[in-house]
Design a protein around this motif. Sequence first.
Motif, mmCIF file in Angstrom:
data_model
loop_
_atom_site.group_PDB
_atom_site.id
_atom_site.type_symbol
_atom_site.label_atom_id
_atom_site.label_comp_id
_atom_site.label_asym_id
_atom_site.label_seq_id
_atom_site.Cartn_x
_atom_site.Cartn_y
_atom_site.Cartn_z
ATOM 1 N N VAL A 10 0.848 -1.231 -0.027
ATOM 2 C CA VAL A 10 0.006 0.086 -0.076
ATOM 3 C C VAL A 10 0.793 1.233 0.048
ATOM 4 O O VAL A 10 0.745 2.292 -0.696
ATOM 5 N N PHE A 11 2.028 1.223 0.767
ATOM 6 C CA PHE A 11 2.763 2.328 0.730
ATOM 7 C C PHE A 11 3.632 2.749 -0.427
ATOM 8 O O PHE A 11 3.641 3.816 -0.892
ATOM 9 N N LEU A 12 4.203 1.435 -1.162
ATOM 10 C CA LEU A 12 4.761 1.642 -2.417
ATOM 11 C C LEU A 12 3.704 2.164 -3.472
ATOM 12 O O LEU A 12 4.145 2.916 -4.363
ATOM 13 N N LEU A 13 2.547 1.715 -3.511
ATOM 14 C CA LEU A 13 1.447 2.022 -4.483
ATOM 15 C C LEU A 13 1.360 3.317 -4.196
ATOM 16 O O LEU A 13 0.954 4.389 -5.482
ATOM 17 N N LEU A 16 4.036 5.529 -5.499
ATOM 18 C CA LEU A 16 4.245 5.577 -7.046
ATOM 19 C C LEU A 16 3.162 6.478 -7.625
ATOM 20 O O LEU A 16 3.231 7.294 -8.685
ATOM 21 N N ILE A 17 1.829 6.252 -7.015
ATOM 22 C CA ILE A 17 0.687 7.424 -7.416
ATOM 23 C C ILE A 17 1.268 9.024 -7.174
ATOM 24 O O ILE A 17 0.748 9.773 -8.283
ATOM 25 N N ALA A 21 1.587 11.915 -9.891
ATOM 26 C CA ALA A 21 1.064 12.943 -9.952
ATOM 27 C C ALA A 21 2.092 14.286 -9.969
ATOM 28 O O ALA A 21 1.683 15.257 -10.571
ATOM 29 N N LEU A 22 3.055 14.066 -9.459
ATOM 30 C CA LEU A 22 4.262 15.107 -9.516
ATOM 31 C C LEU A 22 4.629 15.262 -10.797
ATOM 32 O O LEU A 22 4.831 16.484 -11.414
ATOM 33 N N MET A 40 -2.742 13.031 -6.785
ATOM 34 C CA MET A 40 -2.217 13.284 -5.448
ATOM 35 C C MET A 40 -3.245 13.133 -4.200
ATOM 36 O O MET A 40 -2.938 12.442 -3.363
ATOM 37 N N THR A 41 -4.443 13.388 -4.394
ATOM 38 C CA THR A 41 -5.725 13.124 -3.367
ATOM 39 C C THR A 41 -5.856 11.375 -3.223
ATOM 40 O O THR A 41 -5.896 11.121 -2.095
#
Length: 56
Positions: A10-13, A16-17, A21-22, A40-41
Motif C-alpha cells: 500500500v505504501f509503495l503504491l 508511485l501514484i 502526480a508530481l 495526489m488526493t
Amino acid sequence: MTLNAPTKIVFLLSLLIAVIALIAAFNLLSFVPIPAFWIMTLAYVLLVGGSVLKGV
C-alpha cells in the motif's frame, strides 16, 4: 481509533501514484486527463485507508 502502519504494498503504491502526480504537475504526462491535484488526493486517500483499516 487506532492507527496501523500500512503494508509495504500500500505504501509503495501510494508513493508511485504520488510520483505520477508530481510528473503530471510538470506537464510531462500530457496524455493523463486527470489533474495532478486529484491524482495526489487519490495517493493520500490510499495511504490513509492503509493506515486506518487493519490488515490492508
